[in-house]
Write an enzyme that holds these catalytic residues in place. Structure first.
Site, PDB file in Angstrom:
ATOM      1  N   ASP A  96     -32.282 -12.139 -30.429  1.00 56.43           N
ATOM      2  CA  ASP A  96     -31.363 -13.070 -31.114  1.00 56.43           C
ATOM      3  C   ASP A  96     -32.187 -12.977 -32.555  1.00 56.43           C
ATOM      4  OD1 ASP A  96     -33.938 -14.608 -31.417  1.00 56.43           O
ATOM      5  OD2 ASP A  96     -32.975 -16.384 -30.412  1.00 56.43           O
ATOM      6  N   ASP A 269     -25.905 -15.334 -21.914  1.00 56.49           N
ATOM      7  CA  ASP A 269     -27.464 -15.836 -21.851  1.00 56.49           C
ATOM      8  C   ASP A 269     -27.410 -17.188 -21.689  1.00 56.49           C
ATOM      9  OD1 ASP A 269     -26.871 -16.324 -24.874  1.00 56.49           O
ATOM     10  OD2 ASP A 269     -29.157 -17.074 -24.337  1.00 56.49           O
ATOM     11  N   CYS A 307     -26.100 -18.487   0.703  1.00 54.91           N
ATOM     12  CA  CYS A 307     -27.169 -17.695  -0.350  1.00 54.91           C
ATOM     13  C   CYS A 307     -28.175 -16.827   0.514  1.00 54.91           C
ATOM     14  CB  CYS A 307     -27.853 -18.656  -1.246  1.00 54.91           C
ATOM     15  SG  CYS A 307     -29.032 -17.818  -2.252  1.00 54.91           S
ATOM     16  N   CYS A 309     -30.791 -15.089  -0.708  1.00 55.96           N
ATOM     17  CA  CYS A 309     -32.016 -15.070  -1.477  1.00 55.96           C
ATOM     18  C   CYS A 309     -33.329 -15.331  -0.563  1.00 55.96           C
ATOM     19  CB  CYS A 309     -32.235 -15.761  -2.822  1.00 55.96           C
ATOM     20  SG  CYS A 309     -32.785 -17.444  -2.547  1.00 55.96           S
ATOM     21  N   CYS A 312     -33.948 -18.781   0.252  1.00 50.41           N
ATOM     22  CA  CYS A 312     -32.907 -19.658   1.198  1.00 50.41           C
ATOM     23  C   CYS A 312     -33.208 -18.814   2.621  1.00 50.41           C
ATOM     24  CB  CYS A 312     -31.754 -19.422   0.554  1.00 50.41           C
ATOM     25  SG  CYS A 312     -31.172 -20.260  -0.776  1.00 50.41           S
ATOM     26  N   HIS A 338     -34.308 -18.837  -6.966  1.00 51.20           N
ATOM     27  CA  HIS A 338     -33.173 -18.948  -6.261  1.00 51.20           C
ATOM     28  C   HIS A 338     -31.879 -19.248  -7.329  1.00 51.20           C
ATOM     29  CE1 HIS A 338     -29.696 -20.735  -4.322  1.00 51.20           C
ATOM     30  NE2 HIS A 338     -29.854 -21.737  -5.209  1.00 51.20           N
TER      31      HIS A 338
HETATM   32 ZN   LIG Z   1     -31.147 -18.864  -2.335  1.00 49.36          ZN
END
Ligand SMILES: [Zn+2]
Length: 376
Positions: A96, A269, A307, A309, A312, A338
């Site tokens: 930025d 963002d 999820c 990930c 999880c 996560h």
């Molecule tokens: Zn997750």
């Protein structure tokens, strides 16, 4: 854009309504769009190693010029090989302009038509930021996509303030452009104008007339209501040049990103996934859960059953709650992991849906899940 050696190019793959998916080619590699840029304020995405950020699927990150200018200083960064080398991140970095952080220090900064004088929040010394200085700092850092310095002081709902900020932003456009000496680094212009349609249109016209490698819309997530945000996003997206990347700054929640993609924005963002992760606020397809809540004390379920990930797959809500409540370092790290996975997977789904002509259906499905709330 008249330069023959363009610092970036934008390749369209598919469109679906106003939504588009494509590839943004920069000097440090390609970014698939729509893209979410995790925020690496001081050169690090808080709580994650750069190889983890890459593993999560981020192809570009954002770094804050103001913070790196104060600490460790752009000349130190430059001598150490640039921010990529320093931070162990080889992919593209967008910086930025530093303006937003300077202006958010409020009364401590004095603004004039040439630039802004401010006291830094670490040493208290007086410093000066102008369009020329901002570009000089961003180039020293080694930024791949630089942002033009704009006046983002205008309260979005105060017409006089928004008009004054717009006038100064317009005044600074050619100075930002003239200050670039590294022709391989891209430079984006920023459209301001608060919640006022005529000011937004005027700002857009001036910014596009000046000509930049990409176009950003700023000042849309600073306190207006969600309806106002949707209105400006829907107004701006389709009117920005079609052939250039469109970046909606500082946005937002998953529903904001879905709205903005529908309006034709390509880049986003936001500190929300990382900041929320540190504060025990975790995303699910049906909304945000507070992992400190007592109801998770013996909850064997993962954060979100859908999820995939690593958090999880391995941790229950009960364990995560325990980590946060016990003040274990791993809690905020797991929440950050996560949440960023959640955001980056959403972007992947969005890109696939646009390519398959199913974006409207995906958006409707995700928004209806959020509206229904958590299944208990
Ligand atoms: Zn997750």
């Amino acid at each position: 854009m008249s330069d023959t050696a363009a610092p970036l190019s934008f390749e369209f793959l598919a469109t679906d309504g106003h939504a588009r998916t494509g590839r943004l080619h920069t000097r440090r590699g390609t970014v698939r769009t729509p893209a979410f840029m995790p925020v690496g304020t001081a050169g690090s995405v808080k709580g994650l190693f750069p190889w983890q950020v890459e593993e999560l699927g981020a192809e570009i990150i954002l770094a804050n010029t103001y913070h790196l200018h104060l600490r460790p200083g752009e000349q130190t960064v430059r001598r150490l090989g640039g921010v990529h080398r320093l931070a162990g991140w080889e992919r593209p970095i967008l910086t930025d302009s530093g303006g937003y952080q300077v202006f958010s220090h409020g009364e401590r900064c004095r603004l004039d038509d040439d630039g802004v004088t401010f006291r830094d929040h670490i040493e208290g010394s007086e410093r000066r930021l102008t369009p020329e200085r901002s570009i000089e700092i961003q180039q020293a850092l080694g930024s791949d996509i630089m942002m033009a310095l704009d006046d983002c002081t205008g309260q979005p709902t105060d017409r006089d303030a928004a008009a004054a900020a717009l006038r100064r932003t317009t005044l600074w456009l050619p100075r930002n452009k003239a200050a670039r000496t590294d022709a391989t680094a891209a430079l984006f212009g920023i459209v301001q104008g608060g919640v006022f349609e005529d000011l937004r249109r005027e700002s857009l016209e001036c910014t596009v007339a000046e000509g930049f490698d990409g176009y950003a819309v700023g000042g849309v997530s600073v306190g207006e209501g969600r309806e106002e945000v949707q209105r400006i996003v829907a107004l701006m997206g389709p009117r920005l040049p079609e052939a250039a990347p469109r970046y909606l700054m500082g946005m937002g929640r998953p529903e904001d990103i879905l709205d903005a993609v529908a309006a034709g924005f390509d880049m986003f963002d936001c500190v929300i996934p990382t900041r929320h992760g540190r504060n025990a606020q975790v995303f699910t397809r049906r909304g945000i859960l507070n992992m400190r809540n007592a109801r998770h004390k013996e909850d064997p379920e993962p954060i979100d059953k859908a999820c995939g990930c690593r958090v999880c797959r391995n941790f229950s809500r009960a364990y995560l709650r325990h980590l946060y409540v016990a003040g274990e370092m791993l809690g905020p790290l797991a929440g950050t992991w996560h949440n960023l996975h959640f955001y980056l997977e959403l972007m992947e789904e969005i890109r696939e849906a646009i390519a398959a002509g199913g974006f409207a259906a995906l958006r409707a499905r995700r928004l209806s899940w959020l509206e229904e709330g958590e299944q208990t």
